[in-house]
Structure formats: C-alpha cells, structure tokens
Design a protein around this motif. Structure first.
Motif, mmCIF file in Angstrom:
data_model
loop_
_atom_site.group_PDB
_atom_site.id
_atom_site.type_symbol
_atom_site.label_atom_id
_atom_site.label_comp_id
_atom_site.label_asym_id
_atom_site.label_seq_id
_atom_site.Cartn_x
_atom_site.Cartn_y
_atom_site.Cartn_z
ATOM 1 N N LYS A 1 22.911 -114.138 -15.617
ATOM 2 C CA LYS A 1 23.219 -112.827 -14.886
ATOM 3 C C LYS A 1 24.842 -112.516 -15.304
ATOM 4 N N THR A 2 24.956 -111.164 -15.804
ATOM 5 C CA THR A 2 26.298 -110.748 -16.107
ATOM 6 C C THR A 2 27.042 -110.129 -15.115
ATOM 7 N N PRO A 3 28.313 -110.088 -15.075
ATOM 8 C CA PRO A 3 29.117 -109.560 -14.228
ATOM 9 C C PRO A 3 28.444 -108.232 -13.800
ATOM 10 N N GLU A 4 28.278 -107.387 -15.036
ATOM 11 C CA GLU A 4 27.975 -105.953 -15.189
ATOM 12 C C GLU A 4 26.474 -105.827 -14.082
ATOM 13 N N ALA A 5 25.625 -106.732 -14.225
ATOM 14 C CA ALA A 5 24.316 -106.688 -13.752
ATOM 15 C C ALA A 5 24.560 -106.794 -12.030
ATOM 16 N N TYR A 6 25.469 -107.877 -11.809
ATOM 17 C CA TYR A 6 25.609 -107.942 -10.555
ATOM 18 C C TYR A 6 26.631 -106.809 -9.848
ATOM 19 N N CYS A 7 27.392 -106.196 -10.525
ATOM 20 C CA CYS A 7 28.139 -104.884 -10.233
ATOM 21 C C CYS A 7 27.037 -104.185 -9.880
ATOM 22 N N ALA A 8 26.311 -103.659 -10.638
ATOM 23 C CA ALA A 8 25.277 -102.448 -10.751
ATOM 24 C C ALA A 8 24.604 -102.574 -9.414
ATOM 25 N N VAL A 9 23.948 -103.848 -9.232
ATOM 26 C CA VAL A 9 23.160 -104.047 -8.296
ATOM 27 C C VAL A 9 23.575 -104.053 -6.761
ATOM 28 N N ILE A 10 24.963 -104.643 -6.641
ATOM 29 C CA ILE A 10 25.736 -104.562 -5.289
ATOM 30 C C ILE A 10 25.941 -103.129 -5.073
ATOM 31 N N PRO B 1 33.220 -112.486 -11.812
ATOM 32 C CA PRO B 1 34.484 -111.331 -11.582
ATOM 33 C C PRO B 1 33.586 -110.144 -11.221
ATOM 34 N N LEU B 2 34.142 -109.545 -9.942
ATOM 35 C CA LEU B 2 33.558 -108.273 -9.684
ATOM 36 C C LEU B 2 34.541 -107.183 -9.708
ATOM 37 N N SER B 3 34.175 -105.774 -10.048
ATOM 38 C CA SER B 3 35.125 -104.574 -10.310
ATOM 39 C C SER B 3 35.624 -104.187 -9.109
ATOM 40 N N THR B 4 36.600 -103.407 -8.950
ATOM 41 C CA THR B 4 37.319 -102.797 -7.671
ATOM 42 C C THR B 4 36.295 -101.800 -6.993
ATOM 43 N N GLU B 5 35.308 -101.085 -7.959
ATOM 44 C CA GLU B 5 34.317 -100.292 -7.419
ATOM 45 C C GLU B 5 33.414 -101.083 -6.615
ATOM 46 N N VAL B 6 32.973 -102.261 -6.950
ATOM 47 C CA VAL B 6 31.941 -103.100 -6.228
ATOM 48 C C VAL B 6 32.670 -103.287 -4.828
ATOM 49 N N PHE B 7 34.031 -103.712 -4.808
ATOM 50 C CA PHE B 7 34.629 -103.973 -3.388
ATOM 51 C C PHE B 7 34.741 -102.557 -2.549
ATOM 52 N N ASN B 8 34.972 -101.359 -3.335
ATOM 53 C CA ASN B 8 34.956 -99.919 -2.588
ATOM 54 C C ASN B 8 33.594 -99.848 -1.821
ATOM 55 N N THR C 1 41.280 -108.810 1.850
ATOM 56 C CA THR C 1 41.971 -109.905 1.597
ATOM 57 C C THR C 1 41.369 -110.728 0.336
ATOM 58 N N GLN C 2 39.773 -110.619 0.550
ATOM 59 C CA GLN C 2 39.098 -111.414 -0.700
ATOM 60 C C GLN C 2 39.315 -110.353 -2.011
ATOM 61 N N MET C 3 39.462 -109.150 -1.701
ATOM 62 C CA MET C 3 39.791 -108.352 -2.905
ATOM 63 C C MET C 3 41.054 -108.826 -3.422
ATOM 64 N N GLY C 4 42.210 -109.089 -2.554
ATOM 65 C CA GLY C 4 43.391 -109.345 -3.233
ATOM 66 C C GLY C 4 43.168 -110.862 -3.857
ATOM 67 N N GLU C 5 42.527 -111.624 -3.185
ATOM 68 C CA GLU C 5 42.274 -112.919 -3.837
ATOM 69 C C GLU C 5 41.749 -112.890 -5.138
ATOM 70 N N GLN C 6 40.842 -111.943 -5.571
ATOM 71 C CA GLN C 6 40.018 -111.709 -6.852
ATOM 72 C C GLN C 6 41.100 -111.250 -7.819
ATOM 73 N N GLY C 7 42.165 -110.914 -7.362
ATOM 74 C CA GLY C 7 43.177 -110.306 -8.302
ATOM 75 C C GLY C 7 43.025 -108.897 -8.581
ATOM 76 N N THR D 1 39.395 -96.722 -2.713
ATOM 77 C CA THR D 1 39.496 -98.010 -1.785
ATOM 78 C C THR D 1 39.797 -97.440 -0.413
ATOM 79 N N LEU D 2 40.911 -96.585 -0.502
ATOM 80 C CA LEU D 2 41.471 -96.171 0.554
ATOM 81 C C LEU D 2 40.329 -95.122 1.259
ATOM 82 N N THR D 3 39.870 -94.361 0.605
ATOM 83 C CA THR D 3 38.731 -93.532 0.961
ATOM 84 C C THR D 3 37.474 -94.290 1.977
ATOM 85 N N ALA D 4 37.190 -95.473 1.051
ATOM 86 C CA ALA D 4 36.047 -96.138 1.416
ATOM 87 C C ALA D 4 36.642 -96.849 3.092
ATOM 88 N N CYS D 5 37.758 -97.280 3.119
ATOM 89 C CA CYS D 5 38.109 -97.927 4.311
ATOM 90 C C CYS D 5 38.201 -96.919 5.395
#
Lengths: 171, 714
Positions: B235-244, B269-276, B301-307, B314-318
C-alpha cells in the motif's frame, strides 16, 4: 464518360498544389447567363397584386448597399479571401436548417454574420409558439449547428406577432 | 501578376517570424533605457483569454437588461421567477436534445458539410483541426474493444459510469497497471462511485434544487473503491491518502480515523489534505463538546508530530467541525482561539472560515454579536476574493442573512452588497437558490431599516431583471410603501404582482388594497386616478381568474377576495365626480359581489360603504347607492340607517331632518312623494330599522303599494 473525366482530372490533381495559388484567378470566371441581370432577385407582379413582399424582397439586387444590405456577412469573397466555396455551402446549409427547424415561423431572410470563428445567425420569427418552445429550439439549433460547423453559433432572433408585420408592400 | 503580390506577403511573414524569434531570444531589459530615449515597457506574459477578460472587465453589469442567457426580445424576456427558470432550462433542454442526436447519430457528424464524400479520410471523424469540445463523446458498451488508454480518458474527463464499465471490460483489478489503478481509486474516492453532475449543463446546476447536504455516512462500504484499495500491495501513501479522504468526505469517520492510525503506525506519511478531511469529521467520533474539542486538538498535535504544516483548509476544517457542534460560549472561545493561532502562523481565514464563524456566532435566537464588521474590514482590504472551497459560496448569503435577521443593520447590508458587486466577486453568489435568498434578505433589511429613498433606489435597480420578489418579500415592500405613503408605487405594485405571476395570492392582494385605501387620501389627483384604475383592475382580474377556473376546472380553486378587500375597491373606485366614469361599473360590480356573498366575511369598516352610498347618491347613481345601503342593512350594520337617510337627503336635495320626518310616514304615502328609484333607499332604511323589508312590514296597511310601485317601474 464520368470515368474518363476523372482520368483526365487525375493528372491535374497532382499539380493541385501549384494551382492553389491561382485559385484567385479561376474564381473570376462567370458562367451564368446574362439574363440573370434582369430577372434574378426580382419578383413578378401578380394579377391581383396580392403577393406580399418584405422590405428585403421589395428591393432588387442592385439596391444592395444602397437600400438594403447583404444576407451573408463574411470576408470570403474579398480579395484573397479564404474558404469561398465552403462558406457558400455552409451558408446554404444554415439557411435550410433554420427554415426547416423553425418550420413556418421564419418571416424574413436568414442573415448570417461571421466574425473570427463565430457565426451569428439573425432572423425574424413569428410568435406562433410559446416562449418556452422557442427557447428549446434556440438551444437545439445553436448546439446542432455548432457541432456541424465546428464553431460557436449564436442565434439573434427577433419576434413579430404575425407575418403581416414584416410585409412591406403587395405587388 | 498575382505571384507578385503573394511573394511580398510571404516575405513579410518571414520577416515577422524573424522579428518574433529575436524578441523571444533576447533578454528584454526590465527597466532599462535605450540610447534613443525610447524605453519599451517590460513584456508581460499573457494567457490565451487575457484580452477577452480585459475586454469583459470594461463592461459592468446592466440591471436594466435581462441576464444575457435570455434572448433580447420583448417576447422572450422572462419577468417572473417561474419564467426565468422555465426559459433557461428549456434552452438547455434543446441543447441536450442536440447533444443526444450528436452522440446517437455520430455518423451524421463525421464529415464537414462542405466536403465531398471522397474527402472522408476516416469513417469516424474528420474535423480539421480537431476541437475537443465538438468531438462526439465515445459510447462504451459490452462489445467495445477498450484499452487502458480509454480508462485514462474517462478518468480525466470525469465519466464515472463509463470508467467502471471499462474497468470491468478490461477484466478487473489484475489487468491494469498500478498507476492507473491509483488514478481510478482516487477518482472513485472523490465521487464516492456516483456519477457527478456534468459540467456541460450550467443551467441545470444553477437551478438544481439545492438541498442542504445531510451529514450521513454515504460511503459505499465494500464498494469498488474498497476492493481496489485492498488489491494494492504494497500500500502506497497515495492509496492511503485517497481512501482516507474519500471516507472522511462521505462521513465514514470511524473507518477513516482507524485507517489513518493504521497508516501512522506503519510509518506511512500522510498529506495535509488527509488531516484536513479528518479534522472536518472529527465530531463523529465522540459525543459531547469537551471530548470533541479534545479530539480536535489531539489531531492537530498529531499533525504537528508528522511534520506537516497546516494551511487555509485546515483552519476551515477546524471551524467547520466546531460550528457543527452547536453553539455556546465555550465553542465560540475555542473558535476564536483557533483563528488567533492560525493568524500567528500567517494563515488568513478564507470565505468558508468566515462562513462557519458567522454560523457559530450569529444564532437566530442569541445575543447580538457584531463580528461581521471585522470580517468585512478584512475582506474589503483584499485584492480579490477567490473561490477555493465549495462552501465559499455560502458566505455572502449567510452574511446578508446576518445583516437582515441578526444585526438588522442596513449599512452593514450595503457594505456586504458592495463587496459582492466588487470586481468579479459576483461569481461567489452560488446558484439560483442562494442568489434569491441573498436578495430576499437584502430587500427585507432595506424595507425595514433603510430610508425610503434608498429602498426605492435599490428596488428600482434589482426588480425585475436581477431579482423577482417572492410573495413574502412583496408583502414587506407593500408595507414599506404604505408607511411612506407612496401611492403611485402602490398602484404600480399591482401591475408588478400580475407580471410576477403572484396576483392570485389573495393575502397579498388584500394587503395591497388596504395599503392603497389607507394612503389614498394623501395623494394628488393624478395619482388618485392611477390608484382607482389599479383597484378596478384588481376586480377585473379576479373575475377573469374565476372564469378561467370555471372553464378549465382547475384543481386548486381560485381564492376569493374578502369582503374587506372588495369594500376597499368599492371605496377607492367610487371617488369620482364624473357620472360617466368607467369606475362606477367597478363599484356596482363590487357591491354585487358583496351582496351575492361572493366575498368571504363582512367588511370591517362599514362606514366606508356608507360613504360610498352617499357619493353614489350625489353622483346620481341611485342603483348603486341603494344596493350599498341594502347590503349594509342586510348585514345588520348600524350605519345603514344614517347612511340611507344621508343618501336620501342627497337624492332629494333636502336637509336631514326633513328626510327623517318624511320617513316617519307610511310607505304608501312615500311612494307618491318620492321618486320611484329612491324607493329602494327607503326600503333599505326600513330593513335596517325593523330587520325586515318595508313591503312586508306594512303589507297589511298598503296592499296596493306593490302594484303601484311596479306600475311606476314600467
């Protein structure tokens, strides 16, 4: 006989590239009869004098650019104009399509104006169908013509209550 | 001869080409001065449509003309909401019909019209040059021979059903490359395996009934997307990102979060969009505000940990999450905290973020909090507002709603409107539904809180081309006109009601009539005439509507005007001195209606009818005067007695006392003393006095009166 004509034409086709630059010359030759100058584009007077003419019909061709204007506006027929025959065939196609699609509604000639790759089609129609149906026909005509002619087509219609409104005189 | 002309042309073309190539080749000075003092401005790179856009920018919106999608002809310009919708959609239906013909009979479109058949190069499509927009759409069925290229084509053109069909024709998961598999997975996740609305049909999107998106878990569990995801190994990161992201977008929150935890544990690694997207649906995991806020902070904070650094989304999502948890002090503070923190990071809230803030702070039943002025100051200072998220289009409608319902402040509303009209911000208005609600709020707040001149100015620009008022807004407008005493505009309002197709709303017409009658006396003679005509027309319109109903047997019966409204019409129309005036017909018609109880209820101001009787008597319309008084008497109003006396006085041209003494006499004597046509008034008097018609009351004493009066009639 047809075959032989093609055989004669074939060697000619091979030098078509050279001929292309001479097309301006060949299109100067007219082969229509001289009689046309007297009768073409003019309407005969009826016995009862009840033939309705629109303004466009009432003015014979020599009044073009004096009392009335052209029905096709394009630059094909200017010197070095492009796509002469194509434009003529297209215009005829548009006219027939319009009169057929707006069946019995057309009250005037179809005016075709070309600008860049854009064709504007203007006409006067009768208010014989509801506005909703007219809008349907508008969208239908524009889309279908655009697909045939491969360029954006816009309809510029005006409506009149009846054909009587566009009659200029009776002869 | 001609070659002479052609040659120079070619030369010039070559020369032109050379010049161009030197311009492209050389380094242009940014702000240097040449030796001869002429300094060309630095070259600005232009896009293909830049000139068109610059030209379009010179033309402002014209509120006096209909929208350009409508044909510019009196017969084809729509003036009501129903017609606007019907016309635009019919045109699109025509387009659709044409597109169907093109796709179904593609063989008719494979040559150019002017070409002879021998020029047909391929049996399919010979356009030259080929323009994508005019190409017939490919049709895929069970027999089509498809390749992976077709799959890529359908994915790139967002043809979801076709892409699934091709995927099956290709033989499923095993037969396509990893790259295409990922593309297909992303495509399916984005649309949740549902065919998206075509971009081609603008009007349909514009007018589609916009139901508010319900927050239900619509993600297809065990669908094709899940299967493809399962088949991707490793499973590639892209696949995870898409499905999440797909799961989070379609509210399958728990699985999305579980998958994200799994990915993090695996070190993917997950992208910012996934966290959003995860932040936007974090509320589905927990119950209770405190726990939800905790989870939100945990994710951040998890997002911060991932760098990962957050962005505007992100702001809009929050804020989206926070605003969907309800209201209250605590959430509002949390939202402000979040905004402040993001501002420290240099991230400005976008339109969507402001929309959610407005939702959170400006509740319908809550304390008035003015956060809008701060938001407006920020937005007004921005160069241009870009649409970045779908919810951006909600901002203006919500802001105007806040101005109208929450702040009730016309100045703020005008600022919002000015912002919407600035530049090409109007694209942010959303769709037809949102646009109409926006204007409903604007007109309502203007009617309630603006000075009258500003209201009328606004109405004159908006109505009818930009906006056609709905019945509720129309009522608001009529109220404003009544308060301002604008008689001419009230008379116009009736014709507007007819044009907008809401003239059959009885409540509205009654409101208009009462407004007209209350403002009538303060108008000039000319305006009075217009108001009378309008009132007479209302009656006529009602009659036409009724005839139509009888003829067509409509399912919803035409509502009848109340007696109150009819008496208003009668009162307005009777104010004419000229006996030959056409308005008298309307008066008699109105009274007939009242008498035949064609109008519901009884008039609340019988004095108005008494006045009408007097006026009619003075004008010599005895029939009308008599029937007005009779109606009053039949209804049992006290005003009937003085009204009949006054009317009689006017007819007989005698003072009131004399009439009273006259009426004391027996009816039989009266028939001789009084003109027969005035007898009806006498009858009405007796009816009011005794509760029974005069003839029956004293039929015993004067049995010959009937025959006598009838002989008089002859």
């Amino acid at each position: 006989m047809n075959n032989s004509l093609i055989k004669i034409a074939q060697p000619l086709l091979s030098i078509q590239g050279q001929l292309a630059s001479w097309s301006a010359v060949t299109s100067q030759i007219h082969t229509s009869a001289a009689l046309c100058r007297v009768v073409s584009g003019k309407y005969r007077i009826t016995k009862k004098r009840d033939r309705p003419l629109t303004y466009e019909m009432a003015n014979p061709p020599h009044y073009i650019a004096h009392r009335k204007t052209w029905n096709s506006w394009n630059t094909s027929n200017l010197k070095d104009g492009l796509r002469r025959s194509e434009t003529a065939v297209e215009d005829e196609f548009i006219r027939r399509f319009m009169t057929g699609t707006w069946h019995g509604l057309m009250c005037s000639e179809v005016i075709i104006k070309r600008q860049f790759n854009h064709i504007r089609v203007a006409a006067i129609v009768r208010r014989a169908v509801s506005p909703t149906k007219m809008y349907f026909l508008l969208g239908y005509t524009e889309e279908l013509l655009a697909n045939w002619l491969q360029c954006p087509v816009t309809l510029e219609l005006q409506t009149v209550d009846s054909f009587q409104d566009v009659v200029f005189k009776y002869i | 001869m001609y070659s002479n002309i052609i040659l120079p042309r070619q030369w010039s073309r070559i020369a032109c080409f050379c010049r161009l190539s030197t311009i492209e080749g050389q380094k242009l000075p940014q702000s240097g001065k040449s030796s001869d003092g002429i300094s060309p401005p630095p070259r600005i790179p232009r896009g293909p449509t830049d000139i068109l856009q610059a030209l379009a920018a010179t033309v402002g919106p014209d509120p006096t003309a209909a929208h350009y999608k409508y044909h510019d002809d009196p017969y084809l310009i729509p003036l009501s909401n129903y017609r606007k919708r019907a016309y635009a959609l019919s045109a699109e239906a025509g387009r659709k019909a044409a597109a169907w013909i093109r796709d179904e009979h593609a063989s008719l479109f494979n040559t150019r019209e002017w070409d002879p058949p021998s020029k047909l190069k391929t049996p399919y499509y010979n356009a030259d040059p080929i323009i994508d927009a005019f190409e017939p759409k490919p049709i895929y069925n069970e027999e089509s021979k498809v390749t992976e290229e077709d799959l890529k084509y359908t994915i790139n053109n967002a043809l979801l059903d076709d892409s699934i069909k091709i995927f099956q024709l290709l033989g499923g998961i095993e037969n396509i490359s990893e790259e295409t598999k990922l593309a297909l997975l992303q495509f399916l996740c984005f649309y949740n395996e549902k065919e998206p609305d075509s971009m081609e049909w603008l009007e349909e999107r514009w007018f589609s009934a916009n139901v508010r998106e319900r927050q239900l878990a619509t993600w297809k569990l065990g669908g094709l997307a899940d299967k493809i995801f399962a088949s991707i190994e490793p499973k590639t990161p892209e696949a995870y990102c898409a499905v999440i992201q797909g799961m989070a977008k379609h509210y399958q929150a728990e699985r999305a979060h579980a998958l994200s935890q799994e990915a993090i544990e695996k070190g993917i690694p997950l992208s910012t969009e996934v966290f959003n997207s995860l932040l936007a649906c974090v509320g589905f995991l927990r119950e209770g505000t405190a726990l939800r806020a905790e989870a939100l902070k945990g994710l951040l904070t998890q997002m911060g940990e991932q760098g990962l650094s957050p962005n505007e989304e992100t702001l809009t999502a929050c804020l989206r999450s926070i605003s969907s948890w309800g209201g209250g002090k605590m959430l509002q503070e949390l939202a402000l905290q979040v905004v402040a923190e993001f501002k420290q990071l240099g991230i400005q809230p976008g339109l969507s973020a402001y929309y959610y803030l407005l939702c959170l702070f400006c509740k319908e039943r809550g304390p008035r909090i003015d956060i809008l002025s701060g938001i407006l100051v920020d937005l007004e200072n921005r160069e241009n507002l870009d649409a970045k998220e779908p919810t951006d289009t909600n901002f203006f409608i919500t802001a105007m709603g806040v101005c109208s319902d929450h702040l009730q402040d016309i100045n703020m509303a005008e600022r919002v409107h000015a912002l919407l009209m600035k530049g090409d911000n109007y694209k942010l208005v959303g769709d037809a539904y949102k646009e109409s609600i926006y204007y409903r709020h604007l007109v309502t707040v203007a009617c309630r809180h603006a000075p009258f001149e500003r209201t009328t100015e606004l109405l004159d620009t908006l109505v009818p081309n930009v906006y056609v008022p709905e019945p509720s807004v129309m009522e608001e407008i009529i109220k404003t006109l009544e308060v301002a005493g604008a008689g001419e505009r009230l008379a116009q309002a009736w014709s507007q009601l007819v044009v907008f197709g809401i003239a059959k709303r009885v409540r509205l017409v009654e409101r208009l009539l009462s407004a007209m009658s209350s403002t009538y006396e303060y108008q000039t003679e000319e305006v009075k005439g217009k108001m009378r005509d309008a009132a007479a027309d209302i009656l006529k319109f009602g009659k036409i509507a009724e005839n139509e109903q009888n003829a067509k047997d409509l399912r919803t019966p035409v509502q009848k005007l109340s007696a109150n409204a009819v008496s208003n019409i009668v009162e307005l129309c009777s104010d004419v001195k000229d006996t030959a005036d056409a308005n008298w017909d309307a008066v008699s018609e109105g009274i007939q209606r009242l008498k035949q109880s064609d109008a519901t209820g009884v008039p609340s101001r019988p004095q108005a009818l008494a006045d009408v009787a007097l006026r009619a008597a003075t004008a010599g319309k005895l029939g009308i005067a008599a029937s007005a008084v009779q109606y009053l008497a039949e209804c049992g109003f006290e005003e009937a007695v003085p009204a009949s006396i006054q009317a009689l006085g006017a007819v007989l041209n005698r003072p009131q006392e004399e009439v009273e003494t006259l009426l004391e006499k027996q009816r039989a004597d009266l028939t001789k003393a009084v003109h027969p046509s005035a007898l009806a008034l006498v009858d009405a008097y007796y009816l009011a006095k005794t509760g029974a018609p005069a003839r029956e009351a004293d039929s015993s004493t004067s049995s010959d009166s009937d025959s006598e009066s009838s002989s008089d009639d002859e």
